[in-house]
Design a protein around this motif. Structure first.
Motif, PDB file in Angstrom:
ATOM      1  N   TYR A  68       0.593  -0.847  -0.075  1.00  0.00           N
ATOM      2  CA  TYR A  68       0.056  -0.162  -0.103  1.00  0.00           C
ATOM      3  C   TYR A  68       0.824   1.189   0.189  1.00  0.00           C
ATOM      4  N   ILE A  69       0.534   2.340  -0.904  1.00  0.00           N
ATOM      5  CA  ILE A  69       1.520   3.785  -1.086  1.00  0.00           C
ATOM      6  C   ILE A  69       0.503   4.480   0.302  1.00  0.00           C
ATOM      7  N   GLN A  70       1.200   4.635   1.257  1.00  0.00           N
ATOM      8  CA  GLN A  70       0.834   5.304   1.776  1.00  0.00           C
ATOM      9  C   GLN A  70       0.272   6.765   1.922  1.00  0.00           C
ATOM     10  N   ASP A  71       1.160   7.944   1.184  1.00  0.00           N
ATOM     11  CA  ASP A  71       0.398   9.053   0.452  1.00  0.00           C
ATOM     12  C   ASP A  71      -0.887   9.024  -0.077  1.00  0.00           C
ATOM     13  N   GLU A  72      -0.777   7.887  -0.495  1.00  0.00           N
ATOM     14  CA  GLU A  72      -2.180   7.862  -1.284  1.00  0.00           C
ATOM     15  C   GLU A  72      -3.337   7.133  -0.393  1.00  0.00           C
ATOM     16  N   LEU A  73      -2.833   6.322   0.332  1.00  0.00           N
ATOM     17  CA  LEU A  73      -4.668   6.210   1.321  1.00  0.00           C
ATOM     18  C   LEU A  73      -4.794   7.002   1.940  1.00  0.00           C
ATOM     19  N   SER A  74      -3.344   8.728   1.886  1.00  0.00           N
ATOM     20  CA  SER A  74      -3.826   9.706   2.750  1.00  0.00           C
ATOM     21  C   SER A  74      -4.867  10.503   2.292  1.00  0.00           C
ATOM     22  N   ARG A  75      -4.759  10.612   1.434  1.00  0.00           N
ATOM     23  CA  ARG A  75      -5.343  11.988   0.137  1.00  0.00           C
ATOM     24  C   ARG A  75      -6.406  10.526   0.258  1.00  0.00           C
ATOM     25  N   LEU A  76      -7.070   9.531   0.177  1.00  0.00           N
ATOM     26  CA  LEU A  76      -8.589   8.647  -0.128  1.00  0.00           C
ATOM     27  C   LEU A  76      -9.075   9.271   1.006  1.00  0.00           C
ATOM     28  N   ASN A  77      -7.741   9.185   2.367  1.00  0.00           N
ATOM     29  CA  ASN A  77      -9.426   8.812   3.372  1.00  0.00           C
ATOM     30  C   ASN A  77      -9.176  10.631   3.488  1.00  0.00           C
ATOM     31  N   HIS A  78      -8.408  11.943   3.705  1.00  0.00           N
ATOM     32  CA  HIS A  78      -9.866  12.982   3.542  1.00  0.00           C
ATOM     33  C   HIS A  78     -10.295  12.755   2.174  1.00  0.00           C
ATOM     34  N   PHE A  79     -10.228  12.482   1.220  1.00  0.00           N
ATOM     35  CA  PHE A  79     -11.587  11.990   0.464  1.00  0.00           C
ATOM     36  C   PHE A  79     -12.847  11.831   0.690  1.00  0.00           C
ATOM     37  N   PHE A  80     -12.258  10.960   1.547  1.00  0.00           N
ATOM     38  CA  PHE A  80     -13.632  10.210   2.102  1.00  0.00           C
ATOM     39  C   PHE A  80     -14.020  10.568   3.657  1.00  0.00           C
ATOM     40  N   ARG A  81     -13.145  12.118   4.028  1.00  0.00           N
ATOM     41  CA  ARG A  81     -13.654  12.525   5.386  1.00  0.00           C
ATOM     42  C   ARG A  81     -15.234  12.946   5.637  1.00  0.00           C
ATOM     43  N   ASP A  82     -15.444  13.027   6.242  1.00  0.00           N
ATOM     44  CA  ASP A  82     -17.126  13.469   7.107  1.00  0.00           C
ATOM     45  C   ASP A  82     -16.845  14.978   6.578  1.00  0.00           C
ATOM     46  N   PHE A  83     -17.577  15.591   5.110  1.00  0.00           N
ATOM     47  CA  PHE A  83     -17.312  16.901   4.821  1.00  0.00           C
ATOM     48  C   PHE A  83     -17.881  17.861   6.408  1.00  0.00           C
ATOM     49  N   ARG A  84     -19.535  17.162   6.763  1.00  0.00           N
ATOM     50  CA  ARG A  84     -20.478  17.663   7.233  1.00  0.00           C
ATOM     51  C   ARG A  84     -19.539  18.598   8.370  1.00  0.00           C
ATOM     52  N   ALA A  85     -18.441  17.715   9.197  1.00  0.00           N
ATOM     53  CA  ALA A  85     -17.379  17.790  10.829  1.00  0.00           C
ATOM     54  C   ALA A  85     -16.358  18.063   9.567  1.00  0.00           C
ATOM     55  N   ASN A  86     -15.476  18.272   8.977  1.00  0.00           N
ATOM     56  CA  ASN A  86     -14.654  18.204   8.076  1.00  0.00           C
ATOM     57  C   ASN A  86     -13.556  17.410   9.216  1.00  0.00           C
ATOM     58  N   LYS A  87     -13.796  16.041   9.499  1.00  0.00           N
ATOM     59  CA  LYS A  87     -13.327  15.206   9.583  1.00  0.00           C
ATOM     60  C   LYS A  87     -12.517  13.908   9.352  1.00  0.00           C
ATOM     61  N   ILE A  88     -11.501  13.569   9.328  1.00  0.00           N
ATOM     62  CA  ILE A  88     -10.668  11.989   8.736  1.00  0.00           C
ATOM     63  C   ILE A  88     -10.985  11.566   9.632  1.00  0.00           C
ATOM     64  N   LYS A  89     -11.158  10.345   9.175  1.00  0.00           N
ATOM     65  CA  LYS A  89     -10.292   8.570   9.406  1.00  0.00           C
ATOM     66  C   LYS A  89     -10.052   7.786   8.986  1.00  0.00           C
ATOM     67  N   ILE A  90      -8.878   6.623   9.504  1.00  0.00           N
ATOM     68  CA  ILE A  90      -8.355   6.355   8.589  1.00  0.00           C
ATOM     69  C   ILE A  90      -9.304   5.566   7.973  1.00  0.00           C
TER      70      ILE A  90
END
Length: 182
Positions: free
Chosen positions: A61-83
């Motif tokens: 797995y490419i950690q930088d890309e996983l981080s980008r996906l985590n941000h993309f999948f974030r809770d946009f209502r609360a602006n919270k990111i989870k792994i």
């Protein structure tokens, strides 16, 4: 007589296992067993963002890309990111392979904070109290141009976690929890 029954059971079990392997969709099996890059292209319908991420290089797995996906999948209502569970990305990649498409996935809901989940739950009976969305293990989506029922059937055939079907709301839910469907 008991020895014959025991041998017969073993033979039937082996035959059943061999048959199960023989009827697995070979393309779906090869999708994750072949060491090659895994790329997802997605649109977030709430934020308008687009992402193309090579999250697996064929070996790791490419950690930088996983981080980008985590941000993309974030809770946009609360602006919270989870792994997000990387298995969810694998599941989605495999699903696209089964469907024979590289069209962008339209993300409707990824991670939801407990507060957002409770807010949505108060407005809809279809939101689970202990949703896999709050654990970073679920997503709701559709794929433009593909029949929602075909997406559901392909997801069910993988037997990789939960599959929810919401035709009135135009999305399929997948998660990395136990195999079940609704």
């Amino acid at each position: 007589m008991d020895k014959f029954d025991a041998n017969r059971r073993k033979l039937l079990a082996l035959g059943g296992a061999a048959l199960g392997v023989a009827i697995l969709p070979t393309s779906a099996f090869a999708t994750l067993s072949t060491p090659r890059p895994r790329i997802l292209t997605m649109n977030n319908l709430h934020t308008g963002e687009t992402i193309k991420a090579e999250f697996f290089d064929g070996r790791h797995y490419i950690q930088d890309e996983l981080s980008r996906l985590n941000h993309f999948f974030r809770d946009f209502r609360a602006n919270k990111i989870k792994i997000i569970d990387p298995g969810l990305f694998d599941q989605l990649y495999r699903l696209q392979g089964l469907l024979g498409t590289s069209k962008p996935v339209q993300l409707i809901s990824g991670y939801r904070s407990p507060a957002t989940n409770n807010h949505l739950r108060a407005r809809s009976s279809g939101v689970a109290k202990h949703s896999y969305h709050t654990k970073g293990q679920a997503m709701d989506f559709h794929i433009e141009g593909l029949s929602l029922s075909n997406v559901r059937k392909a997801a069910l055939s993988m037997r990789a976690g939960g599959v929810g079907y919401y035709p009135r709301s135009n999305f399929v839910h997948i998660d990395t929890g136990p195999v079940r469907h609704w």
